[in-house]
Design an enzyme around this catalytic site. Structure first.
Site, PDB file in Angstrom:
ATOM      1  N   CYS A 141       0.793  -1.229   0.000  1.00  0.00           N
ATOM      2  CA  CYS A 141       0.000   0.000   0.000  1.00  0.00           C
ATOM      3  C   CYS A 141       0.826   1.280   0.000  1.00  0.00           C
ATOM      4  O   CYS A 141       0.251   2.377   0.002  1.00  0.00           O
ATOM      5  CB  CYS A 141      -0.954  -0.008   1.186  1.00  0.00           C
ATOM      6  SG  CYS A 141      -1.913  -1.533   1.291  1.00  0.00           S
ATOM      7  N   HIS A 275      -3.814   8.069   5.742  1.00  0.00           N
ATOM      8  CA  HIS A 275      -3.944   6.688   5.288  1.00  0.00           C
ATOM      9  C   HIS A 275      -5.351   6.202   5.635  1.00  0.00           C
ATOM     10  O   HIS A 275      -6.024   5.605   4.811  1.00  0.00           O
ATOM     11  CB  HIS A 275      -2.876   5.820   5.930  1.00  0.00           C
ATOM     12  CG  HIS A 275      -2.798   4.447   5.355  1.00  0.00           C
ATOM     13  ND1 HIS A 275      -2.606   4.206   4.014  1.00  0.00           N
ATOM     14  CD2 HIS A 275      -2.917   3.218   5.941  1.00  0.00           C
ATOM     15  CE1 HIS A 275      -2.595   2.900   3.785  1.00  0.00           C
ATOM     16  NE2 HIS A 275      -2.792   2.285   4.944  1.00  0.00           N
ATOM     17  N   HIS A 312      -9.994   1.239  -0.338  1.00  0.00           N
ATOM     18  CA  HIS A 312      -8.535   1.111  -0.274  1.00  0.00           C
ATOM     19  C   HIS A 312      -8.048   0.497  -1.582  1.00  0.00           C
ATOM     20  O   HIS A 312      -8.387  -0.639  -1.909  1.00  0.00           O
ATOM     21  CB  HIS A 312      -8.146   0.231   0.905  1.00  0.00           C
ATOM     22  CG  HIS A 312      -6.695   0.301   1.264  1.00  0.00           C
ATOM     23  ND1 HIS A 312      -5.720   0.744   0.391  1.00  0.00           N
ATOM     24  CD2 HIS A 312      -6.039  -0.015   2.416  1.00  0.00           C
ATOM     25  CE1 HIS A 312      -4.544   0.686   0.986  1.00  0.00           C
ATOM     26  NE2 HIS A 312      -4.715   0.235   2.208  1.00  0.00           N
TER      27      HIS A 312
END
Length: 387
Positions: A141, A275, A312
């Site tokens: 990520c 995030h 995400h």
């Protein structure tokens, strides 16, 4: 050291292709989540994702469209520009590409270009006649954030005048199953970053490509700047294979390194694109990281999680969120955090709940973290005249 400006970007999310679709989706605060349609999710706890409607595109296909948009916006063809992409590989598209293209330049026996992640930047580089290196970033990520950071570094030290960088991820059953079995996905149709009652994250389709240039190079060709990459920082906390350091140590280290490189004080940051995964462990750790960076000001700096609308996007998330942050700086509008229920004492941040907020900001921080304790941060600046 050369100043790094963004002269183009192209983007894809579940909201659609192009910057306009992204703006309409992100700033509306309406999440793109729906029941998974690409595969039978009935065997899993979670049932939802942010999917682009219709047949699932390949990573190669969405990157191709993002590169076209980014180069068109930049007003250049990218000739000679290195290609740096975050990806987990794209099996079918890559195999099809290499079935049709020879690889005479590959050293015999290495197999490097035939590794699946490496094929995507090579395929994009060949199709658009871009330069080298052509590198795949596969550190989950933070992959796209690392690609942007490395591209900015190459430009800052004079190793490249222009770089094409970004990342892609398309919702697929393999990774969905892994995240579901690890209880990382919520069973709700929303994620709730920084909120009491949050239960986990959801995946989303995404890709973004940015064209970075030295300010001198952009000025010589009368390009338009859409913002600046002022600083970048990378850090590893080595705490746990999948859990963040509970005090957010690695994320704080990356953010402070990015600020130092930018020559920017924490007081100069007016917005943070967090995030913000909406998981029980990430959000408190990130809140503590922000406290370490901003001190007593941590509770008043606007901090939104746009994953609450896009989902995400794993290897693509840093690039898409960098574009979102640049749009916030350009539009004078901070994207909201959707799904918020009520404040959590463990997450004492101003998360811009529900509704976009007008605000003129000149510098912003974009944060990403990944499994394995990897952390990355970008300091981005508002557009400035290149004249």
């Amino acid at each position: 050291m050369h100043e790094v400006v963004v002269t183009g970007y192209g983007v894809f999310t579940a909201f659609g292709f192009g910057v306009q679709a992204l703006k309409e989706g992100i700033f509306s605060g309406k999440p793109a989540f729906a029941k998974v349609s690409r595969f039978d999710s009935s065997r899993y706890r979670a049932q939802y994702a942010a999917e682009y409607p219709g047949e699932a595109p390949t990573q190669l296909a969405v990157l191709r469209e993002c590169v076209k948009e980014a180069l068109a916006r930049a007003g250049q063809d990218g000739a000679g520009a290195p290609v740096l992409l975050g990806t987990d590989g794209d099996h079918a598209a890559n195999i099809d590409f290499w079935a049709a293209h020879a690889t005479e330049n590959q050293p015999e026996g290495t197999g490097v270009l035939h590794s699946l992640p490496a094929m995507l930047p090579e395929a994009i580089g060949e199709e658009f006649r871009l330069g080298r290196p052509r590198l795949a970033f596969v550190n989950a990520c933070v992959a796209a954030t690392n690609a942007i950071a490395y591209g900015a570094h190459l430009i800052s030290i004079g190793k490249a005048d222009s770089v094409v960088c970004g990342g892609a991820y398309v919702v697929n059953e393999d990774l969905f199953a892994h995240f579901d079995s690890g209880r990382a996905l919520t069973t709700e149709a929303l994620i709730r970053p920084f909120s009491a009652g949050r239960k986990g994250l959801l995946h989303g389709d995404g890709a973004a490509v940015l064209v970075l240039e030295s300010a001198e190079h952009a000025r010589r060709r009368n390009a338009v700047s859409y913002g600046s990459v002022l600083g970048w920082g990378l850090a590893a906390d080595a705490h746990h294979p999948v859990q963040p350091h509970p005090q957010g140590r690695g994320l704080a280290t990356a953010a402070l390194a990015a600020l130092r490189r930018a020559g920017v004080a924490a007081e100069d940051i007016g917005y943070v694109n967090a995030h913000g995964t909406g998981t029980p462990r990430n959000d408190p750790a990130e809140s503590l990281a922000l406290r370490h960076v901003f001190g007593d000001r941590a509770g008043t700096v606007p901090v939104s999680s746009t994953k609450s609308t896009t989902g995400h996007m794993l290897e693509a998330t840093g690039a898409v969120e960098a574009v979102i942050t640049l749009l916030a700086l350009t539009e004078g509008l901070l994207p909201p955090t959707a799904g918020f229920l009520e404040a959590d004492p463990e997450c004492p941040v101003d998360c811009v709940p529900h509704t976009a907020r007008p605000a003129r900001v000149s510098r912003a921080l974009s944060l990403n973290a990944a499994f394995g304790g990897a952390n990355a941060a970008l300091v981005l600046g508002a557009p400035q005249s290149l004249e």
